[in-house]
Design an enzyme around this catalytic site. Sequence first.
Site, PDB file in Angstrom:
ATOM      1  CG  ASP A  70      -0.077   0.052   2.657  1.00 11.00           C
ATOM      2  OD1 ASP A  70       0.473  -1.054   2.626  1.00 11.00           O
ATOM      3  OD2 ASP A  70      -0.109   1.087   3.062  1.00 11.00           O
ATOM      4  CD  GLU A  71      -0.890   4.398   3.199  1.00 14.92           C
ATOM      5  OE1 GLU A  71      -1.700   4.985   3.657  1.00 14.92           O
ATOM      6  OE2 GLU A  71       0.231   4.045   4.096  1.00 14.92           O
TER       7      GLU A  71
HETATM    8  C1  TNX Z   1      -3.194   3.261   6.572  1.00 17.76           C
HETATM    9  S1  TNX Z   1      -3.636   0.447   5.959  1.00 17.76           S
HETATM   10  C2  TNX Z   1      -1.707   2.498   6.716  1.00 17.76           C
HETATM   11  C3  TNX Z   1      -1.025   2.203   7.561  1.00 17.76           C
HETATM   12  C4  TNX Z   1      -1.334   3.105   8.709  1.00 17.76           C
HETATM   13  C5  TNX Z   1      -2.775   3.105   9.083  1.00 17.76           C
HETATM   14  C6  TNX Z   1      -3.443   3.814  10.122  1.00 17.76           C
HETATM   15  C7  TNX Z   1      -2.356   0.589   5.356  1.00 17.76           C
HETATM   16  C8  TNX Z   1      -2.309  -0.474   4.576  1.00 17.76           C
HETATM   17  N1  TNX Z   1      -1.622   1.557   5.465  1.00 17.76           N
HETATM   18  O1  TNX Z   1       0.327   2.332   7.235  1.00 17.76           O
HETATM   19  O2  TNX Z   1      -0.643   2.650   9.661  1.00 17.76           O
HETATM   20  O3  TNX Z   1      -3.543   3.615   7.730  1.00 17.76           O
HETATM   21  O4  TNX Z   1      -4.662   3.748  10.343  1.00 17.76           O
END
Ligand code: TNX
Length: 490
Positions: free
Chosen positions: A305-306
């Site tokens: 993710d991200e």
């Molecule tokens: C999103 S969920 C993220 C995490 C963060 C979280 C905090 C996800 C796959 N990535 O890196 O810790 O939100 O709620």
Amino acid sequence: MQLNALIPMPISAVPAEGAYALTEKSRLLVDPGNDELAAIGCRLAEQLRPATGYALPVIAHRLVRGAGDLLLTLGAKDVALGNEGYELLVAPEYVRVAAPSPAGAFWGVQTLRQLLPATVERPEPQPGPWTIPAMVVRDRPRFPWRGFMLDVARHFFGVEEVKRVIDLLAAYKMNVLHLHLTDDQGWRIEIRSWPRLTEVGGSSAVGGGDGGFYTQEQYAELVAYAQARYVTVVPEIEMPGHTGAALAAYAALNADGKARAPYAGTGVGHSSLALDKKITYRFVEDVIHEIAGLTPGPYLHIGGDEAFLTDPEGYRSFIERIQDIVHTHGKLLVGTEEIAQARLLPTTAVLHWASGLATQAVPQGAKVIMGPATRAYLDMKYDASTQLGLDWAGHVEVADAYAWDPATQLPRVGESDVLGVEALLWTETVCSRADLETMALPRLLGIAEIGWSPAAARSWEEYKLRLAANGPRMEAMGRQFYRSPAVPWM
Ligand code: TNX
């Protein structure tokens, strides 16, 4: 009475005449010649001895049963019970847990535990009596993946704390512990071929704390502890983003060849492996090789993710390449739903958390794990007054975490596309056992029930009464939990 406190609710429980009593004469009788069943019996005896004060010998023998005995048997040939189902007969003279598999017997034992008075969970002698109303329970789970993710990267939780988490999962029939082992703020698992990952990457945490990591021996101990409780540990090594700790440990992994500074903040999306460097793939190979060797379970998780610093084409081919590496090591890939933009193998599973990308996994034959942030993120605040936690996905009250269904979350993702559910606890704001438990409990129990019990039988109005009745049990287990005003606690 106790039947109304079961979580997750069994598929069927039919009351009968009379009641069973566990007494000082009770014995645990298990099928001879089955070590696994004997181990389940020993674990049950260990759990019941402190509060009851009874000897409860475990005897691997097909003896004629005596009054008050408990029988564990793999004699159930009923294929409808599946891999994890069981039948629990509570008769006035004895109790019998029968299952086709040891896992089923173990889950049946958890139901039995919950049918005893809550004080049985206490660590010191209690008066009893230890009676259970007679009944027949037949039960099996709805989904094979009933998971909990613990983020040990933002704040580290040691072996003893994680064992306590495993005990909790097992008590509510959850069978997957997904450990988020690496992120920008920390690298928590020893990799022998790349020692600086923990030497450097292990020594940081959100807010600048001490960090920490598991040696491979400690990690193996956790995996074995979980395995003995029918919980599969799914290790996650996040990539290509959320890799700040590795990039701080090894300069060569950075696109510019310069080591990053350790990161103690809570931002996301600011780190990436260098997708066009050869060393990146040697690194990933080595890490996956060692992690696969520590993992008896089928799955390896690579996050995904991200990854805001990568272009879509580079991201896709990276994920496909990693999927091959995981596959070559005999493991199945799990990632967040972003990986569904790549070409997936049908054995791959993706976690739905905050977008519709998981829908792209289904036409590829891959399965979806449901962990929608608005329902299953246990790091979201319950309401505006919650001290800990985040709120980017809104507030998640106990009812929100319970009143949803995995088969109706996303268009074109139906029951048969869903592998199961997962509750996730990110730990940017969660530092201690008390923090962990007050965020996880009681919402975790709702997710456990969603993963196990049939959808048609579930309603918040009925569930909240069972949850209320579970308060004394969580207390007896020494657990802290959030006393939501929406639940009529006893
Ligand atoms: C999103 S969920 C993220 C995490 C963060 C979280 C905090 C996800 C796959 N990535 O890196 O810790 O939100 O709620």
